[in-house]
Enzyme design. Structure first.
Site, PDB file in Angstrom:
ATOM      1  N   GLY A  97      76.001  34.438  28.144  1.00 22.48           N
ATOM      2  CA  GLY A  97      76.140  34.118  29.555  1.00 22.48           C
ATOM      3  C   GLY A  97      75.454  35.147  30.432  1.00 22.48           C
ATOM      4  O   GLY A  97      75.110  36.240  29.983  1.00 22.48           O
TER       5      GLY A  97
ATOM      6  N   GLY B 122      75.177  37.558  34.075  1.00 22.69           N
ATOM      7  CA  GLY B 122      76.071  38.373  34.895  1.00 22.69           C
ATOM      8  C   GLY B 122      76.439  39.695  34.243  1.00 22.69           C
ATOM      9  O   GLY B 122      77.353  40.380  34.715  1.00 22.69           O
ATOM     10  N   HIS B 123      75.746  40.038  33.168  1.00 21.78           N
ATOM     11  CA  HIS B 123      76.035  41.277  32.444  1.00 21.78           C
ATOM     12  C   HIS B 123      74.830  42.202  32.365  1.00 21.78           C
ATOM     13  O   HIS B 123      74.759  43.042  31.473  1.00 21.78           O
ATOM     14  CB  HIS B 123      76.475  40.962  31.011  1.00 21.78           C
ATOM     15  CG  HIS B 123      77.638  40.050  30.883  1.00 21.78           C
ATOM     16  ND1 HIS B 123      78.881  40.382  31.352  1.00 21.78           N
ATOM     17  CD2 HIS B 123      77.756  38.810  30.330  1.00 21.78           C
ATOM     18  CE1 HIS B 123      79.725  39.381  31.077  1.00 21.78           C
ATOM     19  NE2 HIS B 123      79.067  38.420  30.469  1.00 21.78           N
TER      20      HIS B 123
ATOM     21  N   ASP C 212      79.266  30.739  22.349  1.00 19.31           N
ATOM     22  CA  ASP C 212      78.028  31.263  21.759  1.00 19.31           C
ATOM     23  C   ASP C 212      77.986  30.986  20.258  1.00 19.31           C
ATOM     24  O   ASP C 212      76.948  30.637  19.706  1.00 19.31           O
ATOM     25  CB  ASP C 212      77.921  32.776  22.010  1.00 19.31           C
ATOM     26  CG  ASP C 212      77.738  33.097  23.488  1.00 19.31           C
ATOM     27  OD1 ASP C 212      77.033  32.338  24.179  1.00 19.31           O
ATOM     28  OD2 ASP C 212      78.309  34.102  23.958  1.00 19.31           O
TER      29      ASP C 212
ATOM     30  N   HIS D 193      84.655  39.728  30.943  1.00 17.03           N
ATOM     31  CA  HIS D 193      84.791  38.540  31.789  1.00 17.03           C
ATOM     32  C   HIS D 193      86.146  38.538  32.476  1.00 17.03           C
ATOM     33  O   HIS D 193      86.620  37.508  32.950  1.00 17.03           O
ATOM     34  CB  HIS D 193      84.661  37.262  30.958  1.00 17.03           C
ATOM     35  CG  HIS D 193      83.484  37.245  30.067  1.00 17.03           C
ATOM     36  ND1 HIS D 193      83.551  37.618  28.750  1.00 17.03           N
ATOM     37  CD2 HIS D 193      82.188  36.941  30.315  1.00 17.03           C
ATOM     38  CE1 HIS D 193      82.331  37.528  28.216  1.00 17.03           C
ATOM     39  NE2 HIS D 193      81.497  37.126  29.150  1.00 17.03           N
TER      40      HIS D 193
END
Lengths: 335, 335
Positions: A55, A57-58, A111, A220
């Protein structure tokens, strides 16, 4: 929501466009698709391909490590969401140079499911694939069930060692053996001080009081193991190190790389104060530190907090860690 | 005050100790004094020494650029406060290898006064010194009084070019000429979204409403030129670039390096979205981008916001920018 963005819908795409605009000498989109980013010359005959996915945002995780000496391709999902398996499949096909492909990813349901599907499809076309699933977050499952742990910042060390081995034309078997060894040697624990905001949601992922911190929270916002009053830097270091050292067996004379990873909003100054105490603790145990990594490696956008990773080294892993790498967010000069 | 520190009194010292513990292969304290950090082998016969100094709380600025190919020594003050002139003097003496010393620092009253005193003392002992005072913050004074402007993130480019010239054994006159040229070619403007907390003060340096941002705020919270409602990333980029392009004369065919500098709490993702629009604007003017710098270069601890720096290049500056550098917080691999 105080974010420097245009629209939540365009958040991932525009950030990806910025990355390729900035680092077009190193990386590019696969066939113009911002969901798959590949290293320049990502397919080399006889070289094992390294693929990851996850995902968004990291940053720098995951895609920021695509480049020379680390990862060859990354499939990119939405914020905190796995990409479609078709994107992983495209990434695998793009990097296959006949020597097989190693998929390295964090232990999250989406994932894992999607990579398994992608690999199944690729293997039907005779692309040999192996996987190493990173599960370094020690608080997310007990030690006897460590394969159930989440993957966090330790994945960077796995990329680094596997990438260096692949760059030196090791076989798929050897590269995956090294990646598996590195993965088993990374252990991470984190604390969160403040939440982040997923753009499409528009509000904070969790609440945490002004004088409190949460130990063991996931990247998260997954629930940690303890909410405590805010501690000093030394106390935080001691609490986290105690938990790490219960899990990792270290003896006098051992060598580790230490990663202090800021989650996004925590200043470098504070990370340095934590590193100082971690180094003292390790020194007290007769453990030496090799190539520490301090900064932002795996973030949660504007979350405040940090994680500590211990990466236990042997001679082979040290050499692989020292090997040159040159990606948009990770540069290593072997001196 | 949610900071990962021990005591405000020990904040600078402990962070400095962490840095030297982490990067002891590259830097060390001068005679054990955490107020002066020097590069390993900081004194080289015949090489111009590069010295800087400034307040703490802006990592990587200032001391993070001490290392190979950039700065040889840095005197370190308290948070947002100039170090004593005696520390600057010690830094100058430590790096003098007979070819003279160039002092590069931001245009702040305390730093200027103290550097002038330190230089006067050193020159009495026949150490030839020159200074380049960086004043790149375009909103802090009008263009016809640009020498009064504050120094901000653009100083990193000045370090880089001067350091590369010194490393190649250019004379003091040539190194300072290059640093002066680089300094005149850097122009910066920033926005702030949230304040920071000076540890010894314990409360935020200023207030800013939840739906507002301040254009032109300095890195110590100096008042900007306009408080506005929060804008989109593209609008922010356009407003800041319009002001920069009024100040910097750029023509079709020119080349610049662009720095997007996060002030501490602003995620990389957002910096990338801003870079994307900045690159579009420059492309529209026929200006090309060389070696962009995106990340945290000059921060204000946990302040949210960012700055944009344009560094206008010529062939000489491009070559100096490309030259290898290896410091704790800045690594460049010349490819």
């Amino acid at each position: 929501m105080k974010k420097i963005i245009n629209t939540p819908e365009k958040y991932v795409e525009e950030a990806m466009e910025g990355i390729v605009a900035a680092y077009g000498d190193k990386v590019e989109f696969l066939n113009g698709d911002f969901r798959v980013i590949v290293s320049k010359n990502c397919r080399q005959v006889g070289k094992v391909g390294i693929v990851t996915a996850g995902g968004f945002g990291h940053l720098p995780v995951f895609l920021g490590y695509v480049g020379e000496g680390m990862v060859d391709a990354c499939a990119v999902g939405n914020v905190f969401a796995s990409p479609a398996y078709t994107k992983m499949e495209a990434a695998i096909r793009a990097v296959d140079g006949g020597a097989g492909v190693l998929c390295i990813y964090g232990n999250y349901g989406g994932d894992k499911m999607n990579f398994e599907q992608a690999i199944e499809d690729c293997e039907m076309d005779d692309i040999t694939c192996k996987s190493v699933v990173v599960c370094d977050d020690i608080v997310s499952s007990p030690k006897n069930e460590w394969r159930k742990r989440r993957g966090v910042a330790g994945i960077v060390y796995v990329y680094k060692c596997a990438g260096a081995a692949a760059q030196q034309m090791y076989s798929l078997e050897d590269v995956s053996h090294i990646a598996e060894k590195a993965m088993k040697n990374v252990h991470t624990i984190g604390i969160a001080l403040s939440p982040c905001i997923v753009p499409e949601v528009g509000e904070t992922t969790f609440q945490i009081a002004d004088d409190e911190m949460e130990i063991g929270m996931g990247i998260h916002g997954e629930k940690g193991i303890e909410i405590s009053k805010m501690m000093s830097a030394d106390e935080i270091s001691e609490v986290l190190m105690e938990k790490l050292l219960t899990d990792v067996e270290l003896q006098k004379g051992d060598e580790v790389s230490v990663m202090i990873n800021g989650l996004g909003a925590t200043p470098l100054e504070e990370q340095m104060i934590v590193f100082r105490r971690v180094a003292e603790i390790l020194k007290g145990k007769g453990v030496s530190i090799f190539m520490p990594h301090i900064g932002e490696f795996a973030t949660s956008m504007e979350m405040a907090g940090l994680s500590i990773t211990l990466f236990k080294l042997d001679q082979q892993l040290k050499e692989l860690l020292r090997f040159p790498a040159n990606t948009p967010f990770y540069t290593n000069v072997n001196k």
